[in-house]
Scaffold this motif. Structure first.
Motif, PDB file in Angstrom:
ATOM      1  N   THR A 133       0.822  -1.220   0.000  1.00 37.84           N
ATOM      2  CA  THR A 133       0.000   0.000   0.000  1.00 37.84           C
ATOM      3  C   THR A 133       0.850   1.262   0.000  1.00 37.84           C
ATOM      4  O   THR A 133       0.335   2.356   0.180  1.00 37.84           O
ATOM      5  CB  THR A 133      -0.935   0.033   1.223  1.00 37.84           C
ATOM      6  N   ALA A 134       2.150   1.143  -0.238  1.00 33.42           N
ATOM      7  CA  ALA A 134       3.067   2.287  -0.131  1.00 33.42           C
ATOM      8  C   ALA A 134       2.655   3.449  -1.024  1.00 33.42           C
ATOM      9  O   ALA A 134       2.845   4.617  -0.656  1.00 33.42           O
ATOM     10  CB  ALA A 134       4.495   1.856  -0.466  1.00 33.42           C
ATOM     11  N   LYS A 135       2.068   3.145  -2.183  1.00 30.85           N
ATOM     12  CA  LYS A 135       1.698   4.201  -3.128  1.00 30.85           C
ATOM     13  C   LYS A 135       0.213   4.555  -3.045  1.00 30.85           C
ATOM     14  O   LYS A 135      -0.279   5.367  -3.833  1.00 30.85           O
ATOM     15  CB  LYS A 135       2.052   3.768  -4.544  1.00 30.85           C
ATOM     16  N   SER A 136      -0.483   3.961  -2.094  1.00 31.90           N
ATOM     17  CA  SER A 136      -1.915   4.238  -1.930  1.00 31.90           C
ATOM     18  C   SER A 136      -2.120   5.507  -1.109  1.00 31.90           C
ATOM     19  O   SER A 136      -1.215   5.969  -0.406  1.00 31.90           O
ATOM     20  CB  SER A 136      -2.603   3.059  -1.233  1.00 31.90           C
ATOM     21  N   TYR A 137      -3.332   6.049  -1.167  1.00 35.84           N
ATOM     22  CA  TYR A 137      -3.694   7.234  -0.402  1.00 35.84           C
ATOM     23  C   TYR A 137      -4.615   6.826   0.752  1.00 35.84           C
ATOM     24  O   TYR A 137      -5.258   5.760   0.702  1.00 35.84           O
ATOM     25  CB  TYR A 137      -4.380   8.261  -1.305  1.00 35.84           C
ATOM     26  N   PRO A 138      -4.673   7.636   1.809  1.00 36.13           N
ATOM     27  CA  PRO A 138      -5.441   7.254   2.996  1.00 36.13           C
ATOM     28  C   PRO A 138      -6.868   6.798   2.725  1.00 36.13           C
ATOM     29  O   PRO A 138      -7.349   5.858   3.362  1.00 36.13           O
ATOM     30  CB  PRO A 138      -5.407   8.534   3.847  1.00 36.13           C
ATOM     31  N   HIS A 139      -7.552   7.441   1.767  1.00 36.06           N
ATOM     32  CA  HIS A 139      -8.949   7.072   1.521  1.00 36.06           C
ATOM     33  C   HIS A 139      -9.079   5.677   0.898  1.00 36.06           C
ATOM     34  O   HIS A 139     -10.185   5.117   0.852  1.00 36.06           O
ATOM     35  CB  HIS A 139      -9.626   8.113   0.610  1.00 36.06           C
ATOM     36  N   GLN A 140      -7.963   5.123   0.439  1.00 35.20           N
ATOM     37  CA  GLN A 140      -7.978   3.793  -0.161  1.00 35.20           C
ATOM     38  C   GLN A 140      -7.664   2.694   0.852  1.00 35.20           C
ATOM     39  O   GLN A 140      -7.630   1.519   0.493  1.00 35.20           O
ATOM     40  CB  GLN A 140      -6.968   3.732  -1.315  1.00 35.20           C
TER      41      GLN A 140
END
Length: 226
Positions: A133-140
């Motif tokens: 999830t390193a490239k994910s954003y908080p809402h994801q």
């Protein structure tokens, strides 16, 4: 670790007043301030973090004065080496997981590529199983993942103590129980001192070694927990 907190603060809002008069000392690495909402727990945490200035008293961690009214000491938050995990986690919505963890490191590490490759960021991504999830954003992210990101961001600078404000209140009951146990295990593995405030007896049972009950702005009772 030894933490000593002896503070007083008079707060006034319209026709209401509140007197904070907190006095406790502990050498435990698992401290819980337990009590109902409005008892003064969050105010105490804010004072330790340097976000609220007491009227008088002192705050020391390992004999290092963070605040000492008589000596004229009141270190700003960035000099206290104290990590504060807010109740809502306060993640930056426009930053990726890696960038959120990297926040607070030296300038330039918010560049996505640099953040992903920073050794300290890589360490916490791996430890908290956030690599995918390193490239994910908080809402994801799920609620549990957001909490892990917030913990990683708090711990990346290796603070003297981790302050947690009702860390599980935003989670559903099943996830709350799992994350509570996960935090307990992580604390023991990392050996990082933590101070948790809560109104939930289950938090006290799992996380409390030294427990201080807070009521009406004062320490009403102290005992050894788990």
């Amino acid at each position: 670790m030894i933490i000593q907190v002896q503070i007083r603060k008079q707060l006034q809002a319209d026709d209401r007043s509140f007197q904070l008069d907190i006095d406790f000392t502990s050498d435990s690495k698992r401290i819980v301030l337990f009590g109902p909402s409005g008892a003064g727990k969050s105010l105490t945490l804010l004072a330790i973090a340097g976000l609220l200035a007491p009227d008088q008293g002192l705050i020391r961690i390992n004999q290092r004065a963070l605040y000492d009214h008589e000596q004229g000491i009141n270190l700003p938050p960035q000099q206290r080496n104290v990590a504060y995990l807010f109740q809502d986690y306060a993640l930056f919505p426009h930053l990726t997981v890696a960038q959120n963890i990297a926040f607070g490191l030296q300038a330039g590490w918010l560049n996505p590529r640099k953040a992903n490759n920073h050794p300290a960021v890589q360490k916490w991504l791996k430890l908290f199983e956030l690599n995918t999830t390193a490239k994910s954003y908080p809402h994801q992210l799920s609620g549990g993942q957001r909490q892990r990101v917030a913990l990683a961001r708090a711990l990346v600078l290796e603070p003297d103590i981790l302050l947690l404000d009702e860390p599980f209140s935003a989670l559903d009951p099943a996830l709350r129980d799992r994350m509570r146990k996960e935090l307990s295990t992580l604390q023991q593995q990392l050996d990082v001192p933590m101070l948790v405030i809560t109104h939930d007896p289950a938090d006290v049972t799992v996380l409390g070694e030294a427990v201080f009950e807070v009521r009406d702005g004062r320490i009403a009772a102290a005992n050894r927990g788990s």
